[in-house]
Design a protein around this motif. Structure first.
Motif, PDB file in Angstrom:
ATOM      1  N   PRO A 155      38.880  33.966  74.724  1.00  0.00           N
ATOM      2  CA  PRO A 155      39.094  35.803  74.946  1.00  0.00           C
ATOM      3  C   PRO A 155      37.410  35.791  74.891  1.00  0.00           C
ATOM      4  O   PRO A 155      36.804  35.072  75.435  1.00  0.00           O
ATOM      5  CB  PRO A 155      39.035  35.959  73.256  1.00  0.00           C
ATOM      6  CG  PRO A 155      39.053  34.809  72.709  1.00  0.00           C
ATOM      7  CD  PRO A 155      38.206  33.474  72.907  1.00  0.00           C
ATOM      8  N   CYS A 156      37.317  37.202  74.856  1.00  0.00           N
ATOM      9  CA  CYS A 156      36.321  37.956  75.612  1.00  0.00           C
ATOM     10  C   CYS A 156      35.312  37.747  74.391  1.00  0.00           C
ATOM     11  O   CYS A 156      36.398  37.525  73.507  1.00  0.00           O
ATOM     12  CB  CYS A 156      36.421  39.312  76.321  1.00  0.00           C
ATOM     13  SG  CYS A 156      34.523  40.680  76.478  1.00  0.00           S
ATOM     14  N   ALA A 157      34.179  38.418  74.985  1.00  0.00           N
ATOM     15  CA  ALA A 157      33.492  37.595  73.677  1.00  0.00           C
ATOM     16  C   ALA A 157      33.609  39.186  72.399  1.00  0.00           C
ATOM     17  O   ALA A 157      32.403  39.116  72.085  1.00  0.00           O
ATOM     18  CB  ALA A 157      31.786  37.577  73.844  1.00  0.00           C
ATOM     19  N   ASP A 158      33.935  39.958  73.331  1.00  0.00           N
ATOM     20  CA  ASP A 158      34.185  41.223  72.419  1.00  0.00           C
ATOM     21  C   ASP A 158      34.610  41.752  71.040  1.00  0.00           C
ATOM     22  O   ASP A 158      35.391  40.841  70.482  1.00  0.00           O
ATOM     23  CB  ASP A 158      34.393  42.505  72.882  1.00  0.00           C
ATOM     24  CG  ASP A 158      34.535  44.172  73.269  1.00  0.00           C
ATOM     25  OD1 ASP A 158      34.449  43.937  72.012  1.00  0.00           O
ATOM     26  OD2 ASP A 158      34.728  44.810  73.544  1.00  0.00           O
ATOM     27  N   GLY A 159      33.619  41.700  70.107  1.00  0.00           N
ATOM     28  CA  GLY A 159      33.971  42.046  67.999  1.00  0.00           C
ATOM     29  C   GLY A 159      36.014  42.080  68.980  1.00  0.00           C
ATOM     30  O   GLY A 159      35.691  41.927  67.275  1.00  0.00           O
ATOM     31  N   ALA A 182      32.041  36.838  77.397  1.00  0.00           N
ATOM     32  CA  ALA A 182      31.544  38.147  77.423  1.00  0.00           C
ATOM     33  C   ALA A 182      32.836  38.152  79.137  1.00  0.00           C
ATOM     34  O   ALA A 182      33.053  37.367  79.874  1.00  0.00           O
ATOM     35  CB  ALA A 182      30.878  38.905  78.420  1.00  0.00           C
ATOM     36  N   GLY A 183      33.784  39.173  78.838  1.00  0.00           N
ATOM     37  CA  GLY A 183      35.459  39.352  79.892  1.00  0.00           C
ATOM     38  C   GLY A 183      35.801  38.014  80.248  1.00  0.00           C
ATOM     39  O   GLY A 183      36.186  38.293  81.151  1.00  0.00           O
ATOM     40  N   ALA A 184      35.853  37.111  79.195  1.00  0.00           N
ATOM     41  CA  ALA A 184      36.511  35.966  78.649  1.00  0.00           C
ATOM     42  C   ALA A 184      36.392  34.823  79.942  1.00  0.00           C
ATOM     43  O   ALA A 184      37.044  34.151  80.691  1.00  0.00           O
ATOM     44  CB  ALA A 184      37.846  36.195  79.437  1.00  0.00           C
ATOM     45  N   TYR A 223      41.733  38.949  77.673  1.00  0.00           N
ATOM     46  CA  TYR A 223      41.477  40.342  78.201  1.00  0.00           C
ATOM     47  C   TYR A 223      41.372  40.650  77.823  1.00  0.00           C
ATOM     48  O   TYR A 223      42.669  40.693  76.812  1.00  0.00           O
ATOM     49  CB  TYR A 223      41.476  40.359  79.533  1.00  0.00           C
ATOM     50  CG  TYR A 223      42.788  40.165  80.224  1.00  0.00           C
ATOM     51  CD1 TYR A 223      43.713  40.142  80.635  1.00  0.00           C
ATOM     52  CD2 TYR A 223      43.287  41.662  80.469  1.00  0.00           C
ATOM     53  CE1 TYR A 223      45.106  40.211  80.900  1.00  0.00           C
ATOM     54  CE2 TYR A 223      44.102  42.638  80.658  1.00  0.00           C
ATOM     55  CZ  TYR A 223      45.574  41.345  81.087  1.00  0.00           C
ATOM     56  OH  TYR A 223      46.530  42.140  81.195  1.00  0.00           O
ATOM     57  N   HIS A 224      40.775  42.479  77.897  1.00  0.00           N
ATOM     58  CA  HIS A 224      41.370  43.449  76.770  1.00  0.00           C
ATOM     59  C   HIS A 224      41.014  44.987  77.629  1.00  0.00           C
ATOM     60  O   HIS A 224      40.462  44.643  78.486  1.00  0.00           O
ATOM     61  CB  HIS A 224      40.456  43.361  75.603  1.00  0.00           C
ATOM     62  CG  HIS A 224      39.025  43.205  75.750  1.00  0.00           C
ATOM     63  ND1 HIS A 224      38.131  45.143  75.398  1.00  0.00           N
ATOM     64  CD2 HIS A 224      37.883  43.018  76.076  1.00  0.00           C
ATOM     65  CE1 HIS A 224      36.781  44.503  75.570  1.00  0.00           C
ATOM     66  NE2 HIS A 224      36.727  43.157  75.781  1.00  0.00           N
ATOM     67  N   TYR A 225      41.258  45.431  77.105  1.00  0.00           N
ATOM     68  CA  TYR A 225      41.642  47.166  77.622  1.00  0.00           C
ATOM     69  C   TYR A 225      41.435  47.897  76.738  1.00  0.00           C
ATOM     70  O   TYR A 225      42.169  47.358  75.303  1.00  0.00           O
ATOM     71  CB  TYR A 225      42.397  47.141  79.076  1.00  0.00           C
ATOM     72  CG  TYR A 225      44.211  47.185  78.523  1.00  0.00           C
ATOM     73  CD1 TYR A 225      44.788  46.095  78.095  1.00  0.00           C
ATOM     74  CD2 TYR A 225      44.925  48.304  77.647  1.00  0.00           C
ATOM     75  CE1 TYR A 225      46.125  45.580  77.865  1.00  0.00           C
ATOM     76  CE2 TYR A 225      46.867  48.226  77.375  1.00  0.00           C
ATOM     77  CZ  TYR A 225      46.275  46.456  77.248  1.00  0.00           C
ATOM     78  OH  TYR A 225      47.930  46.335  77.007  1.00  0.00           O
ATOM     79  N   GLY A 234      37.331  49.815  77.434  1.00  0.00           N
ATOM     80  CA  GLY A 234      37.470  49.154  77.971  1.00  0.00           C
ATOM     81  C   GLY A 234      36.867  47.598  77.857  1.00  0.00           C
ATOM     82  O   GLY A 234      36.152  47.490  77.233  1.00  0.00           O
ATOM     83  N   CYS A 235      36.461  46.410  78.675  1.00  0.00           N
ATOM     84  CA  CYS A 235      36.041  45.436  78.755  1.00  0.00           C
ATOM     85  C   CYS A 235      34.881  45.915  79.400  1.00  0.00           C
ATOM     86  O   CYS A 235      34.218  46.317  80.693  1.00  0.00           O
ATOM     87  CB  CYS A 235      36.369  44.504  79.249  1.00  0.00           C
ATOM     88  SG  CYS A 235      35.433  43.049  78.792  1.00  0.00           S
ATOM     89  N   ALA A 236      33.838  45.632  79.008  1.00  0.00           N
ATOM     90  CA  ALA A 236      32.275  46.498  79.125  1.00  0.00           C
ATOM     91  C   ALA A 236      31.358  45.570  80.090  1.00  0.00           C
ATOM     92  O   ALA A 236      31.357  45.788  81.935  1.00  0.00           O
ATOM     93  CB  ALA A 236      31.089  46.346  78.513  1.00  0.00           C
ATOM     94  N   ALA A 237      32.215  43.972  80.783  1.00  0.00           N
ATOM     95  CA  ALA A 237      31.949  42.913  81.825  1.00  0.00           C
ATOM     96  C   ALA A 237      32.610  43.185  82.515  1.00  0.00           C
ATOM     97  O   ALA A 237      32.020  42.893  83.653  1.00  0.00           O
ATOM     98  CB  ALA A 237      32.092  41.872  80.485  1.00  0.00           C
TER      99      ALA A 237
HETATM  100 ZN   LIG Z   1      35.705  42.352  76.574  1.00  0.00          ZN
END
Ligand SMILES: [Zn+2]
Length: 499
Positions: A155-159, A182-184, A223-225, A234-237
């Motif tokens: 997954p993305c590293a986003d918490g 980050a950003g998967a 990924y995520h949104y 959304g995804c910062a990366a």
């Molecule tokens: Zn992300």
């Protein structure tokens, strides 16, 4: 435990797995929830989430009370009484001493309290196993029946995706590999190395199954949104661009597959799956491969649409309804169906996500109040199996600061806004899991932690000098399935230097 999947238990587990599907999702609904939602499991998961999140939330409120008392008579005793009552532990005496002549270092007290809470949470996770799932032993059998021997998820590293395994997809956390980037944008070489290791184990030891079994390695990118605030949350990366996030993750998946195919002959290949998560409500979008293995980023299967379409599906079992929905949806899009095993796995993931959609509807009003970042600490290094909760930890999986610089920079940027802007230090847990049966592994793990610590302090020297970056160093023998062990901490907890 991985060792629990011994060959002797396999036939029994396989029989149980075959019998299981219909009954597994039969926790049918209390008022208002979807008929396929597992409400009891939701209640259990929520209790754990609340307990851990509140432990972290209480820290700031408690220290505000302590801070307000610092010039009062009998301050130290009053402060310890408050901390013990509110946080469940006493504060280091040395940090409270001499407050009549020098101001309390609330930043250090904050970081120390966060670290203490992390250690308690981590210990509880490994000792009491609050997130253990009932179907842990069966999952590997199920996976193999679907034609896969390993499920490797990036997954993305986003918490806000840290709970993807145990909550969003309801998978047993010990039975799948999770490595966040980050950003998967997972490391293809690292994945290739893991693939080789996995195949070697199959050849040498028949783990998780023997090499002649016709199963494949499954790589999943997530990924995520944000549906509520698509441009901001959304995804910062990927600059909060959902399509870009999906396409980039798919490119990485294809590169990994190509890497396996080009590096190893004899038809070596892997299977791929792409997932999107709406971090506002945890609903997933599944990008299934078609019969040729091609993945389409534009036409995913939406769990939210599935939720609405099957809402009145009383009297049928979850798998049948979801399978019908998926088949219809693929036909409507003119896409060919993936193989049967992939369909079974997809059904399981979608069924599980129905429960998570209701989890957010029941306990978070259908949409999390913390749409954006609210992580409490950065987790850096290798490990962190105990972190299975949303918005608690920003992950920076790395062996050296140089190779993970991008992920780390994103994390520090997030925490500069969350903490530093308010004068609160960034707590960083540096962790390295090791295999205790390899001679010298623990020593090397400790040394790696120390090197990461030094490199982190060099890269963010300004923050470190201003007392706005604190580190806790931990190692863990991942084969013994024991607790993580604290090696060092940047905070001074007595009159001597800490380390
Ligand atoms: Zn992300």
């Amino acid at each position: 435990m991985f060792n629990a999947r011994s060959k002797s238990k396999r036939p029994l587990q396989r029989a149980q797995a075959s019998r299981r599907p219909t009954a597994f999702y039969a926790g049918v609904g209390s008022s208002g929830s979807h008929p396929f939602t597992r409400n009891e499991e939701n209640a259990r998961l929520f209790k754990y989430e609340q307990q851990v999140k509140q432990a972290f939330s209480r820290i700031e409120a408690t220290l505000r009370r302590v801070s307000a008392l610092q010039h009062e008579e009998g301050f130290e005793k009053k402060a310890q009484d408050i901390a013990t009552a509110d946080l469940g532990f006493a504060l280091p005496e040395s940090m409270l001493a001499d407050s009549w002549i020098k101001p309390l270092d609330i930043g250090s007290l904050y970081a120390w309290s966060v670290f203490e809470t992390i250690k308690r949470m981590s210990d509880e996770f490994f000792i009491d196993k609050p997130l253990r799932s009932a179907d842990e032993a069966d999952f590997q059998c199920f996976l193999e029946e679907c034609g896969f021997h390993t499920m490797d998820i990036s997954p993305c590293a986003d918490g806000r995706l840290a709970h993807v395994i145990r909550y969003v997809l309801r998978l047993p956390y010990k039975a799948v590999r999770r490595k966040s980037y980050a950003g998967a944008m997972f490391d293809v070489d690292d994945s290739l190395q893991k693939w080789v290791e996995t195949e070697m184990l199959r050849h040498r030891e028949g783990r998780p199954n023997s090499a002649d079994a016709q199963t494949r390695y499954l790589k999943v990118a997530v990924y995520h949104y944000s549906s509520k605030l698509p441009k901001q949350e959304g995804c910062a990366a990927h600059g909060s661009d959902t399509l870009r996030a999906a396409e980039a993750a798919l490119e990485r998946l294809k590169a990994f597959k190509q890497g396996v195919e080009n590096s190893f002959c004899c038809g070596a290949s892997i299977d791929l799956l792409l997932l999107g998560i709406d971090t506002d409500n945890d609903s997933i979008k599944l990008h299934l491969p078609d019969a040729r293995g091609e993945i389409d980023v534009h036409h995913p299967i939406s769990a939210l649409e599935l939720y609405d379409a099957t809402r009145g599906a009383m009297g049928t079992d979850c798998e049948t309804s979801v399978m019908r929905f998926m088949t219809d949806r693929c036909a409507a899009q003119g896409a060919s169906l993936p193989n049967e095993g992939m369909m079974r796995l997809a059904v399981r993931l979608l069924c599980a996500n129905l429960s998570q959609i209701d989890y957010v509807r029941t306990y978070h009003d259908g949409c999390y109040s913390d749409l954006g970042h609210q992580e409490r600490f950065i987790g850096m290094g290798i490990g962190f199996e105990e972190i299975q909760l949303r918005n608690l930890t920003y992950f920076a999986y790395l062996k050296t600061v140089e190779e993970g610089a991008k992920d780390l920079d994103v994390g520090i940027k997030i925490f500069s806004a969350l903490n530093v802007s308010r004068g609160i230090p960034i707590p960083v847990v540096i962790r390295y899991d090791y295999h205790g049966n390899v001679p010298g592994a623990k020593t090397r793990a400790v040394e790696r932690c120390q090197r990461l610590d030094e490199a982190l302090r060099q890269r963010f020297g300004d923050l470190a000098e201003r007392g706005l970056l604190h580190t806790l160093l931990m190692v863990r023998d991942c084969q013994m399935y024991g607790r993580a062990e604290t090696v060092a901490c940047s905070l001074k907890t007595d009159r001597q230097e800490a380390h």
